[in-house]
Design a protein around this motif. Structure first.
Motif, PDB file in Angstrom:
ATOM      1  N   UNK A 560      54.509  14.142 -32.939  1.00  0.00           N
ATOM      2  CA  UNK A 560      55.087  14.670 -31.696  1.00  0.00           C
ATOM      3  C   UNK A 560      54.143  14.343 -30.551  1.00  0.00           C
ATOM      4  N   UNK A 561      54.686  13.752 -29.479  1.00  0.00           N
ATOM      5  CA  UNK A 561      53.870  13.288 -28.360  1.00  0.00           C
ATOM      6  C   UNK A 561      54.410  13.827 -27.042  1.00  0.00           C
ATOM      7  N   UNK A 562      53.461  14.181 -26.147  1.00  0.00           N
ATOM      8  CA  UNK A 562      53.788  14.649 -24.802  1.00  0.00           C
ATOM      9  C   UNK A 562      53.042  13.784 -23.781  1.00  0.00           C
ATOM     10  N   UNK A 563      53.486  12.567 -23.547  1.00  0.00           N
ATOM     11  CA  UNK A 563      52.812  11.732 -22.545  1.00  0.00           C
ATOM     12  C   UNK A 563      52.970  12.326 -21.151  1.00  0.00           C
ATOM     13  N   UNK A 564      51.875  12.450 -20.365  1.00  0.00           N
ATOM     14  CA  UNK A 564      51.960  13.135 -19.073  1.00  0.00           C
ATOM     15  C   UNK A 564      52.368  12.249 -17.910  1.00  0.00           C
ATOM     16  N   UNK A 565      52.467  10.917 -18.121  1.00  0.00           N
ATOM     17  CA  UNK A 565      52.859  10.051 -17.001  1.00  0.00           C
ATOM     18  C   UNK A 565      53.456   8.767 -17.552  1.00  0.00           C
ATOM     19  N   UNK A 566      53.739   7.824 -16.652  1.00  0.00           N
ATOM     20  CA  UNK A 566      54.451   6.603 -17.033  1.00  0.00           C
ATOM     21  C   UNK A 566      53.643   5.733 -17.986  1.00  0.00           C
ATOM     22  N   UNK A 567      52.366   5.506 -17.694  1.00  0.00           N
ATOM     23  CA  UNK A 567      51.584   4.610 -18.540  1.00  0.00           C
ATOM     24  C   UNK A 567      51.319   5.201 -19.920  1.00  0.00           C
ATOM     25  N   UNK A 568      51.100   6.513 -19.998  1.00  0.00           N
ATOM     26  CA  UNK A 568      50.944   7.105 -21.320  1.00  0.00           C
ATOM     27  C   UNK A 568      52.251   7.046 -22.108  1.00  0.00           C
ATOM     28  N   UNK A 569      53.398   7.152 -21.430  1.00  0.00           N
ATOM     29  CA  UNK A 569      54.670   6.993 -22.119  1.00  0.00           C
ATOM     30  C   UNK A 569      54.795   5.582 -22.688  1.00  0.00           C
ATOM     31  N   UNK A 570      54.398   4.570 -21.917  1.00  0.00           N
ATOM     32  CA  UNK A 570      54.452   3.202 -22.433  1.00  0.00           C
ATOM     33  C   UNK A 570      53.580   3.058 -23.671  1.00  0.00           C
ATOM     34  N   UNK A 571      52.393   3.622 -23.627  1.00  0.00           N
ATOM     35  CA  UNK A 571      51.481   3.502 -24.761  1.00  0.00           C
ATOM     36  C   UNK A 571      52.039   4.196 -26.000  1.00  0.00           C
ATOM     37  N   UNK A 572      52.544   5.404 -25.825  1.00  0.00           N
ATOM     38  CA  UNK A 572      53.096   6.150 -26.953  1.00  0.00           C
ATOM     39  C   UNK A 572      54.333   5.446 -27.517  1.00  0.00           C
ATOM     40  N   UNK A 573      55.220   4.974 -26.635  1.00  0.00           N
ATOM     41  CA  UNK A 573      56.438   4.309 -27.096  1.00  0.00           C
ATOM     42  C   UNK A 573      56.105   3.021 -27.845  1.00  0.00           C
ATOM     43  N   UNK A 574      55.140   2.272 -27.353  1.00  0.00           N
ATOM     44  CA  UNK A 574      54.720   1.057 -28.038  1.00  0.00           C
ATOM     45  C   UNK A 574      54.242   1.378 -29.448  1.00  0.00           C
ATOM     46  N   UNK A 575      53.441   2.418 -29.575  1.00  0.00           N
ATOM     47  CA  UNK A 575      52.938   2.830 -30.889  1.00  0.00           C
ATOM     48  C   UNK A 575      54.087   3.266 -31.794  1.00  0.00           C
ATOM     49  N   UNK A 576      55.009   4.056 -31.259  1.00  0.00           N
ATOM     50  CA  UNK A 576      56.110   4.569 -32.071  1.00  0.00           C
ATOM     51  C   UNK A 576      57.014   3.433 -32.557  1.00  0.00           C
ATOM     52  N   UNK A 577      57.322   2.485 -31.678  1.00  0.00           N
ATOM     53  CA  UNK A 577      58.226   1.398 -32.049  1.00  0.00           C
ATOM     54  C   UNK A 577      57.588   0.438 -33.050  1.00  0.00           C
ATOM     55  N   UNK A 578      56.281   0.408 -33.110  1.00  0.00           N
ATOM     56  CA  UNK A 578      55.599  -0.436 -34.094  1.00  0.00           C
ATOM     57  C   UNK A 578      55.407   0.273 -35.431  1.00  0.00           C
ATOM     58  N   UNK A 579      55.569   1.578 -35.469  1.00  0.00           N
ATOM     59  CA  UNK A 579      55.198   2.355 -36.648  1.00  0.00           C
ATOM     60  C   UNK A 579      56.265   2.272 -37.735  1.00  0.00           C
ATOM     61  N   UNK A 580      55.896   2.730 -38.917  1.00  0.00           N
ATOM     62  CA  UNK A 580      56.771   2.702 -40.088  1.00  0.00           C
ATOM     63  C   UNK A 580      56.767   4.064 -40.770  1.00  0.00           C
TER      64      UNK A 580
END
Length: 794
Positions: A560-580
């Protein structure tokens, strides 16, 4: 027009009928054996009590019907060389699917110790619903399955998800008549309005009506056939009926029905792919009516069983203790004539195997049911291309999800040829600011199109339907067959799929322990339009509790992730989309939000999961902080930074530490979650003995639950959503729930030793500001200028 196969000539030869019936009887024998026997699998000696399991578990009622379907799917796959997958909706039919997998050999290939002979049969029987064995439902352990047997209502949406972007795949889906009464099933019938006959595979629903649930008749089995036909035609299907209790008649009817259905599907696909037909087709559906518990005991203890609800689970209960039941069980097993089906070594005879396809064409061996084998890496872009520039924290604002939408547009464009990424959601892609994807693909739609419509595309890969259940089912089916995707949803309404995500998490937890199951792409949620910014909708749309539900589940699977701004959202989404093999829940706002971190800083912070924002606090490195202001979520982060700024202005001597948490599982002990912190890390970050004022996005008791074992927990005070909401201004929402900056400053004064008296004047000014806010919004309808125009001044 519906086609009644009882009125049509049979297509089977006598030899085909004989071999199909042999296979079906063998599967029935194996299903009964799994429920009852722990020894004497071939009945080489008279059945005795010690051959019977001490606890009789499992479900017989639906098994003979599923065995019939499996047998006939084998035939049509073999004769037409079809690439097929089957979703077994009646999960209580676990014995049937396991039996058929064993007969075709895929079970022994998956589990080499369960050999296809008498020794393997004995092990197959003993392990079923037995400690250390396999579940009674169709489960992850079952070769060929992508659908957990406990998931009543989701089979058809899983089937369509599997068919999307799989143009050569036929997905059959057996729907039990109990399952057919569920809400998710009712909406999933409309999935055919989104199935593209050019680029997608086909779904063939098989509605199996055996008349009863656990203890009651079923609705669709008791309405007139004409009314059922009208219902199915209203859903956009042409029904084909197979009805009866005479095996020869039903075999001939089922063969004819499948041949008719597959022929129709081939014509539909040929028209779309070779003749450019654009009219939405009417797809076939098979309605199979057979008795519940067919071929089982007709009566037990003087009451009818076969064809009634009494056949649902174990028709003969006290077999060990009741000699008459033991006699009936042996007669039942011998009625299948096992000596004709298996040789003296327990190997299936040639007639039993005659209908089977080979290799990956077998339903238990198809790679589409082990989607990780087909999975390819997602072509994600370099994030720096899409990152927002941040020279200093809090100078600019962006809508985080709109920024993410540009990344998703790149992904959609990059997968245009391979077609293995989909964005699903209930009518909210544009509302959630992800509409940049429409530059790369439209919204899947096979229905009527009007001039005023936008972005509708019969070949689109954004799939929207106002049914969270159906969206979830589509995406699960898509992921389980080896593709990638993202579910975008209003935060409050993800609760609708609580039970569905629960089942998917359980599926992933089990598959992680099965070495033959290849990892699949993670199930990724983007929850936006969240609790703190429901300007249009108000209280009905305010509920952050999905996170609480998910964090109750298996820690090795959930994130579960709570990114506080746009760039943290990009980082979290990139990690999630790469994960298995994870379920990733990302909570992010769509409204303008301050940019706090550069892309490089965001990567480091998100990798850390929780960290000190030194630029936001007033620590000088010479002493411990007097107080820790912690935050998780975009709105709580802004309020904490505003509170920190007020403290800097009014109490400059106070040493304030600001901690931002992106990965909420970091609060858990390391032995409870892979992302958790050990006690040394936690105490170093939050201190073991200083006041902690924690502003959290959701229900505050979740933070207490995660951190209750920490040494500093009794110093922790959490502010969050208190189930107080309405249609009001953004700042009034946080004030109403005591999450606002003024309340946080008051909390600091109340909890830091010595401040209650020394800073009483500051506290009074904070209380006055809250009152001034209350009066201002009721006169002007907007937030105070000092709030609406606030910016970080660090």
């Amino acid at each position: 027009m519906s086609v009644d196969t009882r009125q049509e000539s049979a297509t089977l030869t006598d030899d085909e009928l004989r071999t199909l019936d042999a296979h079906w009887r063998a599967a029935n024998y194996l299903a009964v054996g799994q429920i009852y026997l722990m020894a004497n699998p071939l009945l080489a000696e008279p059945l005795r009590a010690e051959h019977i399991k001490p606890r009789l578990l499992g479900h017989w009622g639906t098994s003979p019907g599923l065995n019939l379907v499996y047998t006939h799917l084998n035939r049509v796959i073999r004769t037409r060389d079809l690439n097929a997958l089957c979703i077994w909706g009646p999960g209580h039919g676990g014995p049937a699917v396991v039996a058929n997998s064993w007969l075709e050999g895929s079970y022994s290939e998956t589990y080499p110790d369960i050999t296809r002979d008498a020794t393997g049969m004995a092990r197959l029987f003993r392990q079923f619903s037995f400690p250390g064995g396999v579940p009674s439902h169709v489960a992850p352990e079952t070769p060929g399955s992508i659908h957990e047997g406990g998931e009543l209502g989701y089979a058809l949406s899983h089937a369509y998800g599997a068919a999307f972007d799989n143009p050569d795949l036929l997905v059959t889906c057996v729907i039990g008549d109990g399952e057919a009464e569920t809400g998710p099933m009712a909406t999933s019938w409309h999935s055919n309005k989104f199935l593209d006959p050019r680029n997608d595979g086909a779904v063939l629903p098989i509605l199996h009506l055996n008349g009863y649930k656990i203890a009651n008749p079923t609705v669709l089995a008791r309405i007139p056939e004409s009314e059922l036909d009208e219902l199915l035609r209203g859903y956009g299907h042409d029904p084909i009926h197979v009805t009866g209790d005479d095996p020869d008649t039903v075999h001939r009817g089922m063969a004819r029905a499948l041949d008719t259905a597959v022929d129709r599907i081939a014509r539909i696909q040929r028209a779309a792919r070779e003749e450019n037909a654009t009219e939405r087709p009417r797809w076939p559906v098979i309605v199979l009516r057979t008795p519940k518990g067919w071929t089982g005991p007709a009566t037990v203890d003087g009451v009818p069983v076969e064809g009634t609800w009494r056949a649902h689970q174990v028709p003969l209960a006290g077999v060990r203790e009741n000699p008459e039941h033991l006699r009936l069980l042996e007669a039942w097993l011998r009625s299948y004539r096992p000596e004709e089906l298996f040789d003296e070594h327990g190997r299936p005879r040639p007639d039993v195997l005659a209908c089977l396809p080979t290799g990956a064409r077998r339903l238990g061996a198809t790679p589409h049911a082990n989607g990780g084998l087909l999975l390819r890496e997602l072509p994600l872009p370099a994030l720096d291309t899409y990152a927002v520039p941040v020279e200093k924290p809090g100078l600019t604002l962006h809508e985080p999800t709109r920024v993410l939408g540009e990344v998703l547009q790149h992904v959609m464009a990059s997968t245009a040829e391979r077609r293995d990424f989909r964005l699903v959601g209930p009518d909210e892609t544009a509302s959630n600011r992800l509409d940049a994807v429409y530059a790369a693909t439209g919204k899947a739609w096979q229905g009527l199109t009007l001039d005023v419509d936008e972005h509708l595309d019969p070949h689109g890969r954004v799939v929207e339907m106002l049914s969270e259940h159906t969206c979830q089912g589509w995406l699960e089916g898509y992921l389980l067959t080896g593709r990638h995707g993202l579910f975008s949803c209003y935060e409050a309404f993800t609760h609708i799929v609580d039970s569905m995500v629960n089942q998917h998490i359980k599926w992933l937890r089990v598959t992680r322990r099965l070495p033959w199951r290849a990892p699949i792409a993670s199930l990724n949620y983007l929850l936006t339009s969240h609790v703190w910014r429901q300007d249009h909708n108000g209280f009905s749309h305010q509920d952050p509790g999905f996170v609480d539900h998910v964090l109750n589940k298996s820690p090795e699977v959930v994130r579960v992730y709570f990114p506080p701004d746009a760039n943290t959202l990009l980082s979290v989404a990139d990690h999630a989309l790469r994960s298995r093999d994870y379920v990733n829940v990302i909570v992010a706002g769509k409204q303008p939000c301050f940019d706090w971190l550069s892309m490089d800083q965001a990567r480091v912070h998100c990798a850390r999961g929780a960290g000190i924002w030194e630029w936001a606090g007033t620590e000088d490195g010479t002493r411990e902080p007097d107080v820790v202001l912690a935050c998780a979520g975009d709105v709580p982060t802004q309020e904490v930074l505003a509170a920190a700024q007020l403290l800097r202005r009014h109490l400059p001597e106070l040493a304030v530490r600001v901690v931002n948490v992106v990965d909420i599982a970091r609060l858990l002990p390391s032995e409870e979650h892979p992302h958790g912190m050990n006690d040394f890390e936690f105490d170093g970050l939050f201190t073991p003995d200083r006041p902690i004022v924690f502003a959290y996005h959701g229900y505050p008791w979740l933070i207490h639950r995660l951190a209750y074992r920490r040494s500093g927990h009794h110093h922790m005070h959490v502010r969050g959503y208190k189930e107080i909401g309405t249609t009001t201004t953004p700042f009034d929402m946080v004030v109403s729930n005591d999450l606002d900056r003024y309340r946080l400053v008051m909390d600091v004064i109340d909890r830091v030793p010595g401040l209650a008296v020394r800073a009483a004047g500051v506290r009074q000014r904070m209380e006055d500001a809250r009152q001034r806010h209350h009066e201002w919004i009721r006169e002007h309808g907007v937030d105070l200028p000092e709030v609406a125009e606030w910016a970080w001044e660090g």
